[in-house]
Design an enzyme around this catalytic site. Structure first.
Site: not given
Ligand code: ADP
Length: 451
Positions: A159, A165, A201-203, A236, A276, A290, A292
């Site tokens: 990431k 977004g 990180e772990k998925f 998303h 979140e 977030n 806001r």
């Molecule tokens: P953004 O700021 O782009 O929304 P997030 O970190 O909130 O990014 O992650 C958005 C989405 O990506 C999450 O709601 C989930 O669907 C997926 N996601 C993020 N991290 C993981 C993870 N470690 N494992 C599985 N899905 C993930």
């Protein structure tokens, strides 16, 4: 202190904030683009000022025009709503430098939470549970990267620290795919966010999206307002939200909620905010904060009885919170359907003139919308035109009220996703509660194949 608030946003949230201001006896200044000159909420404002052409870059994102409008109208505070400039630390700094109040956290907090590596580090320090993975950003050394991936165990997710977004993320299934994925994501992050920093990180395979709303005043006091479940997502993007998140142990939730408040106190957070989490196998994993107001705040308002936007305004005025955590009790269940001007099958936006607009009412039904019959949905902005929110003593009652409400929502002239929501409300898996974040896409695919 302030008595006049400039609302630097448009659509339903501009109207929502305007109502909250008027409820507190505050005057409002609305700014609008040429494309929104006919918006009905402008007539309820104490003053309305055009700040530029339709393109967001020239109007709702034009910092100088907005600050100038505030100075010209005598507004002493600016509410950014959500989207647009709401998480822009530079804007908040400029507002404060101009001697006005930015209704939100400090620029330093916005910056810290906008950098996901820094955010995760701060959360770990405060004892908020995070997705397993190393603390800092990924190094450049390929051998080290490979070792980190192996230690976490596959699948992993790469990431961008500056991502948002739903962009700047890549799932990696196997060790041999890690290095190519890192270089592609790094290049994307450099181009899209101007920040090549990555983390890994772990998925998680089947998580739910569960979030916690917090309120923090300027005097070090904070409360958390129960949970929301926003697992019904497409690409998303949240489609339907609810409060509370079904089936989560109250003690487990309270432990995480308290950690969120403590994290806010540690970083000097003020105002409203949302933590979140991904929630899988009865464990919470922080993903982002977030800084806001959020689209889905009404489901928390209906279950707690607290007007979150008024609280936000009060806290920005320096008032201490009048709630202790023990005063926060949630009651019943609330749902929110985001109504978008889009084709229910293809999801392509459908701007145009709304010729008929009839909204439902009755007990436990709330509609937040700026639309009226004859309204022209502009093609330049987000396609959301309304939020239908229902509350009931139980989840079943909230669902039943939502089904009735949507059957009475009449929109003509443009297509909308109301039909999609009506179908979702018949989906037995969703109705049973606790679907994961991939459920809606799977269900949509199944529906397409059945046709
Ligand atoms: P953004 O700021 O782009 O929304 P997030 O970190 O909130 O990014 O992650 C958005 C989405 O990506 C999450 O709601 C989930 O669907 C997926 N996601 C993020 N991290 C993981 C993870 N470690 N494992 C599985 N899905 C993930």
């Amino acid at each position: 202190m302030f008595d006049t608030v400039l609302i630097a946003n448009r659509g339903e949230i501009a109207l929502r904030i305007q109502r909250a201001c008027h409820g507190l006896g505050l005057k409002t200044v609305m700014v609008y683009s040429q494309a929104d000159a006919q918006a009905s909420y402008l007539q309820y404002a104490d003053e309305a000022l055009c700040i530029g052409p339709a393109a967001p870059g020239q109007s709702y994102l034009n910092q100088q025009a907005i600050i100038y409008a505030a100075q010209a109208s005598g507004a002493q505070a600016i509410h950014p709503g959500y989207g647009f400039l709401s998480e822009n630390a530079d804007f908040s700094e400029r507002v404060e430098a101009a001697g006005m109040t930015f209704i939100g956290p400090t620029a330093a907090c916005i910056r810290q939470m906008g950098d996901k590596v820094a955010a995760k580090r701060a959360m770990r320090k405060a004892g908020v549970p995070c997705v397993p993975g190393p603390e800092g950003a990924l190094p450049d050394d390929p051998l080290l990267i490979q070792r980190i991936g192996d230690e976490i165990g596959y699948p992993v997710i790469v990431k961008a620290a500056g991502g948002g977004g739903g962009r700047g993320m890549r799932k990696v299934e196997r060790s041999e795919d890690l290095l190519p994925a890192v270089s592609v994501t790094r290049e994307e992050a450099r181009r899209a966010f101007g920040n090549p920093e990555l983390y890994i990180e772990k998925f998680l395979g089947h998580p739910r999206h569960v979030e916690i709303q917090v309120l923090c005043d300027n005097h070090g006091r904070g409360v958390w307002l129960g949970s929301r479940d926003c697992s019904q997502q497409r690409r998303h993007q949240k489609v339907l939200e609810e409060a509370p998140a079904p089936g989560i142990d109250a003690a487990l939730l309270a432990a995480v909620g308290e950690r969120c408040v403590r994290a806010c106190q540690q970083i000097g957070y003020r105002g409203v905010g949302t933590f979140e989490f991904l929630f899988e196998d009865d464990e919470f994993y922080f993903i982002e904060m977030n800084t806001r107001l959020q689209v889905e705040h009404p489901v928390t308002e209906l279950t707690t009885g607290i007007d979150i936007v008024q609280q936000q305004l009060r806290m920005a005025m320096g008032e201490p919170l009048t709630y202790e955590q023990r005063d926060i009790r949630t009651q019943g269940h609330a749902l929110e359907c985001r109504i978008n001007a889009e084709d229910p099958q293809t999801f392509i936006p459908t701007p145009g003139r709304v010729t008929r607009w009839e909204v439902p009412g009755g007990m436990g039904v709330r509609v937040d919308s700026h639309v009226t019959a004859g309204y022209q949905v502009p093609p330049y902005y987000d396609s959301m035109i309304a939020k239908v929110i229902t509350h009931g003593a139980t989840r079943e009652e909230a669902l039943a009220r939502m089904r009735t409400a949507l059957s009475q929502l009449r929109i003509e002239g443009i297509s909308s996703n109301v039909a999609l929501h009506r179908d979702i409300l018949q989906d037995p898996d969703f109705c049973a509660g606790s679907v994961d974040i991939h459920h809606l896409e799977r269900w949509l695919k199944g529906r397409r194949q059945a046709e």
